[in-house]
Scaffold this motif. Sequence first.
Motif, PDB file in Angstrom:
ATOM      1  N   TYR A  40      -7.275  12.907  -0.172  1.00 38.29           N
ATOM      2  CA  TYR A  40      -6.646  13.852  -1.087  1.00 38.29           C
ATOM      3  C   TYR A  40      -7.366  13.799  -2.430  1.00 38.29           C
ATOM      4  O   TYR A  40      -7.771  12.717  -2.880  1.00 38.29           O
ATOM      5  N   GLU A 126      -0.574   9.085   1.335  1.00 35.68           N
ATOM      6  CA  GLU A 126       0.677   9.601   0.783  1.00 35.68           C
ATOM      7  C   GLU A 126       1.538   8.465   0.233  1.00 35.68           C
ATOM      8  O   GLU A 126       2.171   8.599  -0.829  1.00 35.68           O
ATOM      9  N   TYR A 152       0.550  17.848  -1.108  1.00 33.99           N
ATOM     10  CA  TYR A 152       1.563  16.807  -1.022  1.00 33.99           C
ATOM     11  C   TYR A 152       2.209  16.671  -2.394  1.00 33.99           C
ATOM     12  O   TYR A 152       1.531  16.356  -3.381  1.00 33.99           O
TER      13      TYR A 152
END
Length: 204
Positions: A40, A126, A152
Amino acid sequence: MISRLPVAEQLNAFREVLSRNDVLVEVLDRAARLGLPGWYLTAGCLFQTVWNAVTGRAPAEGIKDYDLFYFDATDLSWEAEDGVIQSVQEAFTDVPAEVEVRNEARVHLWYEQKFGVPCRPYSSTEDAIDSFAATTCCLGVRLEPGGHWRVYAPHGLSDVFNLVVRPNPVLAPRSVYQAKTSRWSLQWPELTVLPWPTPTAAAT
């Protein structure tokens, strides 16, 4: 007001605002080609791009670096992570920004030495994003096949668009939150920084 739009419309607005930052878009595009597991683009480059849009600043103004997280628990050695760091630096050598890459599977190995509190091993990227010092920071974006943006945002996007910084006292100590918010407030004085919670006295 964007923060009062339905969630799907907030997501569209979030993507539209991030797309104004040409550096961020280029980093996303190149990162997608690297094939890093569970990657990410995260933290400051995301919410600070939004803050710039809301306050009328240039999209990339005040953004110190672009954090690229990935998760690889198959090899927790520094040598393996350093190899990825070197590859990323080569891939972004002509991008006018500092791209910092970290394997979040290794964070527990060095976190206590750096910040003074122990960190349990994360189970995913995450999971690592969930532990940021402010809920406003808990954001991650990546490009998936077909150009789909995966976002997210466990605490939603309303605080980000409202320029509210809210503490997230699950791991990082108060000093980390205070240092970050002090620096951010100098760059974006329009922010509303909520105080770190005061421990409740034990009942007698």
